[in-house]
Each structure stands twice: as structure tokens, then as C-alpha cells.
Design a protein around this motif. Structure first.
Motif, PDB file in Angstrom:
ATOM      1  N   TYR A 144       0.817  -1.212   0.000  1.00 32.60           N
ATOM      2  CA  TYR A 144       0.000   0.000   0.000  1.00 32.60           C
ATOM      3  C   TYR A 144       0.853   1.266   0.000  1.00 32.60           C
ATOM      4  CZ  TYR A 144      -3.368  -3.495   1.634  1.00 32.60           C
ATOM      5  OH  TYR A 144      -4.145  -4.622   1.761  1.00 32.60           O
ATOM      6  N   THR A 145       1.844   1.323   0.880  1.00 27.57           N
ATOM      7  CA  THR A 145       2.550   2.592   1.103  1.00 27.57           C
ATOM      8  C   THR A 145       3.463   2.988  -0.050  1.00 27.57           C
ATOM      9  OG1 THR A 145       4.323   1.460   2.330  1.00 27.57           O
ATOM     10  CG2 THR A 145       2.457   2.290   3.603  1.00 27.57           C
ATOM     11  N   GLU A 146       3.873   2.018  -0.876  1.00 28.77           N
ATOM     12  CA  GLU A 146       4.712   2.362  -2.018  1.00 28.77           C
ATOM     13  C   GLU A 146       3.894   2.820  -3.223  1.00 28.77           C
ATOM     14  OE1 GLU A 146       8.627  -0.442  -1.077  1.00 28.77           O
ATOM     15  OE2 GLU A 146       7.337  -0.947  -2.790  1.00 28.77           O
ATOM     16  N   ASN A 147       2.580   2.806  -3.069  1.00 24.88           N
ATOM     17  CA  ASN A 147       1.716   3.153  -4.207  1.00 24.88           C
ATOM     18  C   ASN A 147       0.621   4.139  -3.812  1.00 24.88           C
ATOM     19  OD1 ASN A 147       2.712   1.071  -6.314  1.00 24.88           O
ATOM     20  ND2 ASN A 147       2.319  -0.185  -4.512  1.00 24.88           N
ATOM     21  N   LEU A 148       0.985   5.105  -2.995  1.00 23.23           N
ATOM     22  CA  LEU A 148      -0.012   6.066  -2.506  1.00 23.23           C
ATOM     23  C   LEU A 148      -0.234   7.243  -3.455  1.00 23.23           C
ATOM     24  CD1 LEU A 148       0.801   6.261   1.317  1.00 23.23           C
ATOM     25  CD2 LEU A 148      -1.138   5.130   0.206  1.00 23.23           C
ATOM     26  N   GLY A 149       0.603   7.365  -4.487  1.00 16.91           N
ATOM     27  CA  GLY A 149       0.481   8.505  -5.392  1.00 16.91           C
ATOM     28  C   GLY A 149      -0.919   8.726  -5.937  1.00 16.91           C
ATOM     29  N   TYR A 227     -12.772  -3.091  -9.919  1.00 17.08           N
ATOM     30  CA  TYR A 227     -11.433  -2.791  -9.388  1.00 17.08           C
ATOM     31  C   TYR A 227     -10.365  -3.316 -10.339  1.00 17.08           C
ATOM     32  CZ  TYR A 227      -7.416  -2.830  -6.190  1.00 17.08           C
ATOM     33  OH  TYR A 227      -6.187  -2.642  -5.613  1.00 17.08           O
ATOM     34  N   GLN A 228     -10.587  -4.505 -10.875  1.00 15.59           N
ATOM     35  CA  GLN A 228      -9.651  -5.054 -11.850  1.00 15.59           C
ATOM     36  C   GLN A 228      -9.501  -4.104 -13.036  1.00 15.59           C
ATOM     37  OE1 GLN A 228     -10.573  -9.083 -13.029  1.00 15.59           O
ATOM     38  NE2 GLN A 228      -9.327  -8.950 -14.878  1.00 15.59           N
ATOM     39  N   GLY A 229     -10.606  -3.525 -13.476  1.00 12.41           N
ATOM     40  CA  GLY A 229     -10.571  -2.581 -14.584  1.00 12.41           C
ATOM     41  C   GLY A 229      -9.785  -1.332 -14.246  1.00 12.41           C
ATOM     42  N   VAL A 230      -9.907  -0.867 -13.002  1.00 11.30           N
ATOM     43  CA  VAL A 230      -9.131   0.295 -12.557  1.00 11.30           C
ATOM     44  C   VAL A 230      -7.641  -0.013 -12.624  1.00 11.30           C
ATOM     45  CG1 VAL A 230      -8.578   1.745 -10.559  1.00 11.30           C
ATOM     46  CG2 VAL A 230     -10.958   1.256 -11.121  1.00 11.30           C
ATOM     47  N   LEU A 231      -7.270  -1.208 -12.166  1.00 11.69           N
ATOM     48  CA  LEU A 231      -5.861  -1.593 -12.175  1.00 11.69           C
ATOM     49  C   LEU A 231      -5.315  -1.682 -13.604  1.00 11.69           C
ATOM     50  CD1 LEU A 231      -5.988  -4.364  -9.411  1.00 11.69           C
ATOM     51  CD2 LEU A 231      -4.874  -2.137  -9.216  1.00 11.69           C
ATOM     52  N   VAL A 232      -6.104  -2.273 -14.494  1.00  9.41           N
ATOM     53  CA  VAL A 232      -5.681  -2.368 -15.885  1.00  9.41           C
ATOM     54  C   VAL A 232      -5.515  -0.969 -16.473  1.00  9.41           C
ATOM     55  CG1 VAL A 232      -6.369  -3.099 -18.199  1.00  9.41           C
ATOM     56  CG2 VAL A 232      -6.653  -4.651 -16.265  1.00  9.41           C
ATOM     57  N   GLY A 233      -6.443  -0.077 -16.137  1.00 10.58           N
ATOM     58  CA  GLY A 233      -6.354   1.296 -16.611  1.00 10.58           C
ATOM     59  C   GLY A 233      -5.123   2.018 -16.099  1.00 10.58           C
ATOM     60  N   ALA A 234      -4.618   1.554 -14.942  1.00 10.97           N
ATOM     61  CA  ALA A 234      -3.420   2.163 -14.362  1.00 10.97           C
ATOM     62  C   ALA A 234      -2.137   1.515 -14.890  1.00 10.97           C
ATOM     63  CB  ALA A 234      -3.468   2.055 -12.845  1.00 10.97           C
ATOM     64  N   GLY A 235      -2.289   0.552 -15.797  1.00 17.11           N
ATOM     65  CA  GLY A 235      -1.111  -0.059 -16.403  1.00 17.11           C
ATOM     66  C   GLY A 235      -0.743  -1.434 -15.900  1.00 17.11           C
ATOM     67  N   PRO A 239      -3.781 -10.219 -16.415  1.00 12.55           N
ATOM     68  CA  PRO A 239      -3.779 -11.395 -15.534  1.00 12.55           C
ATOM     69  C   PRO A 239      -3.371 -11.057 -14.099  1.00 12.55           C
ATOM     70  CG  PRO A 239      -2.765 -11.917 -17.639  1.00 12.55           C
ATOM     71  CD  PRO A 239      -2.960 -10.440 -17.621  1.00 12.55           C
ATOM     72  N   PHE A 240      -2.399 -10.139 -13.949  1.00  9.04           N
ATOM     73  CA  PHE A 240      -1.971  -9.787 -12.594  1.00  9.04           C
ATOM     74  C   PHE A 240      -3.020  -8.917 -11.914  1.00  9.04           C
ATOM     75  CE2 PHE A 240       0.995  -7.572  -9.527  1.00  9.04           C
ATOM     76  CZ  PHE A 240       1.184  -8.693  -8.729  1.00  9.04           C
ATOM     77  N   ALA A 241      -3.687  -8.056 -12.678  1.00  8.53           N
ATOM     78  CA  ALA A 241      -4.775  -7.250 -12.117  1.00  8.53           C
ATOM     79  C   ALA A 241      -5.878  -8.154 -11.578  1.00  8.53           C
ATOM     80  CB  ALA A 241      -5.326  -6.305 -13.181  1.00  8.53           C
TER      81      ALA A 241
END
Length: 284
Positions: A144-149, A227-235, A239-241
Motif C-alpha cells: 500500500y505505502t509504495e503506491n499512494l500517489g 477494481y480489476q478494470g481500474v488496475l488495468v487502466g493504471a497499467g 492477468p496480474f490485475a
């Protein structure tokens, strides 16, 4: 001789540092894919050996004369079981007397997809007949803390963990536990469920981030597919999303929570509190 694999990774480096506080450098070796990245260890008297999970021919020499091995799980999801099996076979052939493995919390019963390869690795280690220790690490605060941007930019953390509690700890906490196991006699065939002392919900995490950031940060709980879609949208690769979203659903079921106290007892101190872990993110 103690050998730590994947020793130039974030967890591996911390384990080596912990070991060097407990034993002479001459008793520590590291197995790394690229020895050039471990020149700092060489300078400190640590033996650097090439050990590539995907190149089994490198593993025999890497494990020669080694008494204890810490097998840090591969980060190549989907290839882990095969890679780990190569290390297990080499350890068996080398006559290793203790194989410690960084597994996942509740590997034997969690329904999280991420646990599948960890469970398979544990089963392979048991089948090998090698004396083992399973370090079933819970979630890392750094997840969590390494991805707070994005959360700071948009004023919200998002996920699918609902009200599930996560008993996270820092990489340094887990590294200290690994070093303790590797330097303490009588660890053969033990299984440790390693987790932080005080579990928290994602809403509580958001509240702590908000407090330290000095701005409102909410937690928005989403259906897993969204949520998976949000992750994919973030790059994040698809499969990992999917695996990350599934892990959040597992958290919602309580599968990332644990009250065993194993981690605290192994490291001889309380685990890192949520506020301290978040504070590190703001000091970067």
C-alpha cells in the motif's frame, strides 16, 4: 553456511542485513541472478553465487557446501512452481539441512488465487523429505505505502477488500523473522503464520493516510471486476490485475488476517504499527 536466494531483491537485501548482524559475513552467501548487482555484498565478505531459478544448471554450484537455504519466492507469477522445484531439487542433491521458504499466509487453506503456487511449492518441499520451515508471510505494508500517489492525487484509495481486516507488517519485520529462523536451532519442520499485531481495514488505512497527508482520503470499495478494470487502466497487466482483485476479495473474507502472534515472537518485539509504516511513505 547460510544462503539467501533472490538476495538483491527488496526482501532479500533486508534479510542479508539482518543476518550480518547475527553471524560473520564468512557464514553468509547470496544466490543472485546477476552477480554484478551484488558487488556491495562481495565487498563486505559475503560469498556471491549465481543462482537463477530459470536456469537449473546454475543452482548446483550455488548450493554447494550450504547448510541452510532461504528460498525467497519468485516474483514471476505463473512460473513460480517450476522455478521453485528446480531449487528444491538442487537443495536435495546438495544435502541442505534446512530449506526455509517464504510462502503466503494460510497457504494451506486460503482461497486466494495467489496462493496456488505457494501451496504447490510447500507440497513439493514436503515431498522432497528436506527439513523445512515455511515462513507464511502476510501482506506487506509496502503493498500500500509504495503506491499512494494515485490515492493522494484523487483523494481516494480503491479496492475490493470491504470491511476485511489485514494484518500487514513491513518487509523489515518479515526479514527479521527469516533471519531469526535461519540463526536459531531447532526450526526443522515448523510452519509460521506471520502477520502484523494490529489488523486494519482499508477505511482505517485511508484515514491514517488522510491524517498524515493533511487532506481528505476516502476508501472506495468496488466490485472485484470494476477494481480489476481500474488496475488495468493504471497499467497493471490483465492477468496480474485479476490476481490483485482476487486478493482483495480474499481480504474481505478475512484471509489476510491472523492473530497467531508468530511474527512478534520470532522478532522479539512488536511489529511495525500502521502509523509508522505510512509515515515512511511520506519521508521518501
Amino acid at each position: 553456511m547460510i544462503l539467501v536466494t533472490a538476495a538483491t531483491g527488496k526482501l532479500g537485501r533486508l534479510v542479508v542485513e539482518e543476518l550480518l548482524e547475527k553471524v560473520p559475513a564468512s557464514q553468509v552467501a547470496v544466490g543472485v541472478r546477476n552477480p554484478a548487482k551484488a558487488a556491495d555484498f562481495t565487498a563486505r565478505g559475503v560469498q556471491v553465487r549465481q543462482a537463477d531459478y530459470s536456469r537449473p544448471e546454475t543452482l548446483g554450484a550455488a548450493l554447494a557446501g550450504v547448510e541452510k537455504v532461504l528460498l525467497i519466492s519468485s516474483n514471476e507469477v505463473g512460473q513460480r512452481a517450476t522455478q521453485h522445484q528446480a531449487v528444491i531439487a538442487a537443495a536435495k542433491k546438495a544435502g541442505v539441512r534446512l530449506l526455509a521458504y517464504t510462502s503466503i499466509l494460510h497457504a494451506d487453506r486460503t482461497r486466494m488465487a495467489l496462493a496456488g503456487e505457494h501451496k504447490a511449492t510447500e507440497e513439493a518441499i514436503r515431498a522432497s523429505g528436506l527439513p523445512f520451515v515455511f515462513l507464511r508471510n502476510g501482506w506487506y505494508f509496502e503493498n500500500y505505502t509504495e503506491n499512494l500517489g494515485p490515492a493522494l492525487a484523487h483523494g481516494a484509495l480503491v479496492g475490493s477488500a470491504g470491511e476485511g481486516r489485514v494484518a500487514a507488517a513491513t518487509r523489515a519485520d518479515y526479514a527479521a523473522a527469516a533471519a531469526a529462523v535461519l540463526t536459531t536451532p531447532g526450526q526443522e519442520n515448523k510452519v509460521y503464520e506471520l502477520a502484523g499485531d494490529v489488523p486494519f481495514t482499508m477505511a482505517e488505512l485511508a484515514a491514517e493516510v488522510s491524517r498524515q497527508a493533511g487532506k481528505p482520503i476516502a476508501y472506495n470499495n468496488l466490485p472485484a471486476q470494476q477494481y480489476q478494470g481500474v488496475l488495468v487502466g493504471a497499467g497493471v497487466p490483465g492477468p496480474f490485475a485479476e490476481i490483485l482483485a482476487d486478493s482483495d476479495v480474499g481480504a474481505s473474507r478475512g484471509e489476510l488476517n491472523d492473530s497467531s502472534g508468530d511474527l512478534r515472537r520470532l522478532i522479539g518485539r512488536p511489529t511495525t504499527p500502521l502509523a509508522d509504516a505510512v509515515a515512511v511513505a511520506f519521508k521518501r
